[in-house]
Write a protein that holds these residues in place. Sequence first.
Motif, short mmCIF file in Angstrom:
data_model
loop_
_atom_site.label_atom_id
_atom_site.label_comp_id
_atom_site.label_asym_id
_atom_site.label_seq_id
_atom_site.Cartn_x
_atom_site.Cartn_y
_atom_site.Cartn_z
N VAL A 42 36.93 35.36 46.25
CA VAL A 42 37.23 34.71 47.37
C VAL A 42 37.80 33.29 47.47
CG1 VAL A 42 37.90 35.55 49.84
CG2 VAL A 42 36.20 36.97 48.15
N HIS A 43 38.98 33.47 47.88
CA HIS A 43 39.60 32.44 48.16
C HIS A 43 39.65 31.19 46.95
CE1 HIS A 43 40.98 35.00 51.77
NE2 HIS A 43 39.29 34.01 52.53
N TYR A 44 39.82 31.32 46.13
CA TYR A 44 39.65 30.84 44.89
C TYR A 44 40.88 30.23 44.01
CZ TYR A 44 37.88 28.98 40.21
OH TYR A 44 37.86 28.42 39.03
N TYR A 45 41.33 28.82 43.62
CA TYR A 45 42.62 28.40 42.94
C TYR A 45 42.00 28.22 41.55
CZ TYR A 45 44.30 28.76 47.85
OH TYR A 45 44.37 29.45 49.12
N CYS A 46 41.22 28.09 41.20
CA CYS A 46 41.43 28.19 39.93
C CYS A 46 40.63 26.71 39.51
CB CYS A 46 42.34 28.95 38.79
SG CYS A 46 42.40 30.37 39.80
N LEU A 47 40.23 26.05 40.35
CA LEU A 47 40.62 24.84 39.74
C LEU A 47 39.69 24.01 38.42
CD1 LEU A 47 40.53 22.76 43.56
CD2 LEU A 47 42.56 23.38 42.13
N ASP A 48 37.85 25.44 39.04
CA ASP A 48 37.98 24.67 37.33
C ASP A 48 37.10 26.30 36.59
OD1 ASP A 48 34.02 24.49 39.35
OD2 ASP A 48 35.76 25.91 39.67
N TYR A 49 38.47 27.03 36.72
CA TYR A 49 38.26 27.63 36.19
C TYR A 49 37.26 28.44 34.59
CZ TYR A 49 42.15 27.71 32.73
OH TYR A 49 43.08 27.22 32.00
N TRP A 50 37.33 27.38 34.19
CA TRP A 50 36.95 27.06 32.69
C TRP A 50 34.88 27.74 32.75
CZ3 TRP A 50 39.74 23.31 34.45
CH2 TRP A 50 38.94 22.50 35.07
N ARG A 51 34.74 27.19 34.21
CA ARG A 51 33.08 27.83 34.40
C ARG A 51 33.03 28.75 34.67
NH1 ARG A 51 31.47 24.74 38.57
NH2 ARG A 51 29.46 25.02 38.04
N PRO A 52 31.94 29.30 34.27
CA PRO A 52 31.96 31.18 34.74
C PRO A 52 31.30 30.61 36.23
CG PRO A 52 31.08 30.67 32.14
CD PRO A 52 31.69 29.49 32.57
N MET A 53 30.08 29.84 35.92
CA MET A 53 29.18 30.01 36.88
C MET A 53 30.79 29.87 39.14
SD MET A 53 25.86 29.96 36.88
CE MET A 53 25.75 29.62 38.11
N ALA A 54 32.07 29.44 37.73
CA ALA A 54 33.05 29.34 38.88
C ALA A 54 33.17 30.90 40.22
CB ALA A 54 34.17 28.51 38.75
N PHE A 55 32.53 31.86 39.45
CA PHE A 55 33.07 32.94 39.67
C PHE A 55 32.03 34.11 40.34
CE2 PHE A 55 37.67 33.41 38.53
CZ PHE A 55 37.54 32.34 37.40
N GLY A 56 31.80 34.94 41.30
CA GLY A 56 30.67 35.55 42.03
C GLY A 56 31.14 37.44 42.00
N SER A 57 31.59 37.43 40.81
CA SER A 57 31.86 38.77 40.71
C SER A 57 32.43 38.63 39.50
CB SER A 57 32.42 39.65 41.59
OG SER A 57 32.11 39.56 43.23
N TRP A 58 31.75 40.65 38.75
CA TRP A 58 32.22 40.39 37.29
C TRP A 58 32.19 41.94 37.55
CZ3 TRP A 58 32.76 36.41 33.64
CH2 TRP A 58 32.61 34.87 33.94
N GLY A 59 33.35 41.72 35.75
CA GLY A 59 33.14 43.27 35.54
C GLY A 59 32.46 43.68 34.77
N GLN A 60 32.13 44.54 33.99
CA GLN A 60 31.48 45.35 32.69
C GLN A 60 32.12 44.49 30.89
OE1 GLN A 60 33.45 47.68 33.70
NE2 GLN A 60 34.41 48.48 32.19
N GLY A 61 32.92 44.45 31.49
CA GLY A 61 33.84 44.13 29.77
C GLY A 61 34.29 45.45 29.25
N THR A 62 35.06 45.21 28.35
CA THR A 62 35.98 46.25 27.87
C THR A 62 36.37 45.30 26.47
OG1 THR A 62 37.90 47.30 27.14
CG2 THR A 62 38.57 45.38 28.43
#
Length: 126
Positions: free
Chosen positions: A100-120
């Motif tokens: 939420v309210h994230y501007y991708c400043l360090d998007y290469w870090r998985p830890m920057a994201f709190g919600s994930w899908g199950q993958g495809t």
Amino acid sequence: QVQLVESGGGLVQPGGSLKLACAASGFPLEYAGVGWFRQAPGQEREAVSCISASDGVRHYASSVKGRFTISRDSEKNTVTLQMNSLKPEDTAVYYCAAEVHYYCLDYWRPMAFGSWGQGTQVTVSS
């Protein structure tokens, strides 16, 4: 928390195209930074692309720049990843992630994201 569901993976020949979708519930993606990651067997999770909250600025890994396009459809509350000119090395499980309210400043870090899908799964092979 944002709930995410990916779709659109499959088997495609080299040079072909696929369009992945990340559908969200629980929060309007317009106000979230959304990233796409991929993970091949035995390898670390790799950031592919990110679209910033609100202003929609797009970011791409060098390995996919010019071939992949990330987009957001606010009406459908979905983020898509159009993948063209696919190569065998693009084969991986693809995940979308949101913060939420994230501007991708360090998007290469998985830890920057709190919600994930199950993958495809995306498989590029002749």
